[in-house]
Design an enzyme around this catalytic site. Structure first.
Site, PDB file in Angstrom:
ATOM      1  N   LEU A 197       0.857  -1.175   0.083  1.00 35.66           N
ATOM      2  CA  LEU A 197       0.081   0.081  -0.060  1.00 35.66           C
ATOM      3  C   LEU A 197       1.048   1.082  -0.082  1.00 35.66           C
ATOM      4  CD1 LEU A 197      -2.594  -0.939   2.613  1.00 35.66           C
ATOM      5  CD2 LEU A 197      -3.142  -0.855   0.142  1.00 35.66           C
ATOM      6  N   ASP A 198       0.549   2.289  -0.791  1.00 33.88           N
ATOM      7  CA  ASP A 198       1.381   3.414  -0.686  1.00 33.88           C
ATOM      8  C   ASP A 198       1.404   3.989   0.501  1.00 33.88           C
ATOM      9  OD1 ASP A 198       1.384   3.277  -3.472  1.00 33.88           O
ATOM     10  OD2 ASP A 198      -0.137   4.538  -4.050  1.00 33.88           O
ATOM     11  N   ARG A 199       2.365   4.832   1.008  1.00 33.67           N
ATOM     12  CA  ARG A 199       2.447   5.424   2.250  1.00 33.67           C
ATOM     13  C   ARG A 199       1.221   6.193   2.750  1.00 33.67           C
ATOM     14  NH1 ARG A 199       5.383   9.956   4.366  1.00 33.67           N
ATOM     15  NH2 ARG A 199       5.949  10.727   2.266  1.00 33.67           N
TER      16      ARG A 199
ATOM     17  N   THR B 293      -1.584   5.622   1.567  1.00 30.48           N
ATOM     18  CA  THR B 293      -3.039   4.905   1.575  1.00 30.48           C
ATOM     19  C   THR B 293      -2.965   4.229   2.906  1.00 30.48           C
ATOM     20  OG1 THR B 293      -2.683   4.621  -0.696  1.00 30.48           O
ATOM     21  CG2 THR B 293      -3.958   3.063   0.156  1.00 30.48           C
TER      22      THR B 293
ATOM     23  N   HIS C 162       0.918   1.726  -7.930  1.00 32.56           N
ATOM     24  CA  HIS C 162       0.145   2.844  -7.611  1.00 32.56           C
ATOM     25  C   HIS C 162      -1.026   2.767  -8.762  1.00 32.56           C
ATOM     26  CE1 HIS C 162       3.048   5.206  -5.572  1.00 32.56           C
ATOM     27  NE2 HIS C 162       3.752   5.299  -6.744  1.00 32.56           N
TER      28      HIS C 162
END
Length: 238
Positions: free
Chosen positions: A101-103, A105, A187
């Protein structure tokens, strides 16, 4: 854990002796003869018996509600990592996050030290669905829903698999949506909306395969999988 590794570790066999156990039909899983030494097993899910002796595993499985600002990694020089949210006495050395998961998110993240399970869940052939709630900075239209269902094409020609986009609410300047995908491109969710000329301003994963983010699990908190949740993952033990 791989069945052959478990036999070697717990019965202290050599590789030759371990192979002989399979050939002599002394390895049983759930009372059935098992000939695959690479099978991923867990004694919470499987009855493991070798030469009449029961074997036990000690894997851990955690559901984490990842907060914003935490990176999906085991180690990072700048930011707190997802695994560091687990207290040290409950954190085996090889604990790792399944997927990324993105930072910025938030939401559901599975942490485990069972590498085979994590690998199986991330394989395209497993078709594990991931569901997200997103806030988008513009109105999401019926045309957007149709484009996601057909398969979004990124700038550069990369084609995404068909995805299910549901509009939950539409305001003057933003929309709330639920998106379900079966891929994990870098992403991906943000790029899918960018391809439609829209920007994701908030993103949270609420489901992965059979796992659901419990509403009582606050950001930064984690808990072990229940027996029911682990049973639902049994088909990915291969």
């Amino acid at each position: 854990m791989r069945l052959d590794k478990l036999i070697e570790e717990q019965l202290h066999t050599s590789r030759k002796e371990m192979k002989r156990l399979f050939l002599s039909r002394k390895v049983l899983i759930d009372d059935q003869l098992e000939m695959n030494p690479q099978l991923n097993v867990d004694s919470r899910l499987h009855k493991i018996e070798v030469a009449g002796q029961p074997l036990q595993t000690k894997h851990v499985y955690y559901l984490l509600n990842k907060p914003a600002g935490v990176v999906t990694a085991k180690k990072d020089a700048r930011f707190q990592t997802a695994t560091e949210l687990v207290t040290k006495h409950e954190r085996p050395a090889d604990l790792y996050p399944v997927g990324r998961l993105d930072r910025d998110t938030t939401g559901l993240l599975l942490l485990t030290d069972n590498g085979q399970l994590g690998y199986a869940l991330l394989q395209p052939g497993s078709k594990v669905e991931k569901t997200y709630l997103a806030t988008v900075n513009e109105k999401v239209t019926a045309e957007d829903v149709a484009a996601f269902a057909q398969g979004i094409v990124f700038h550069g020609g990369i084609v995404c698999q068909p995805a299910k986009l549901e509009v939950l609410s539409v305001g003057a300047n933003e929309s709330r949506v639920r998106l379900t995908i079966q891929e994990g491109k870098f992403h991906q969710v943000k790029k899918m909306f960018l391809a439609c000329g829209k920007k994701v301003t908030a993103l949270s994963r609420v489901a992965m395969g059979p796992l659901r983010l419990p509403p009582e699990l606050l950001a930064g908190e984690y808990r072990g999988l229940t027996e029911s949740e682990l049973q639902q993952l049994k088909k990915y033990f291969r």
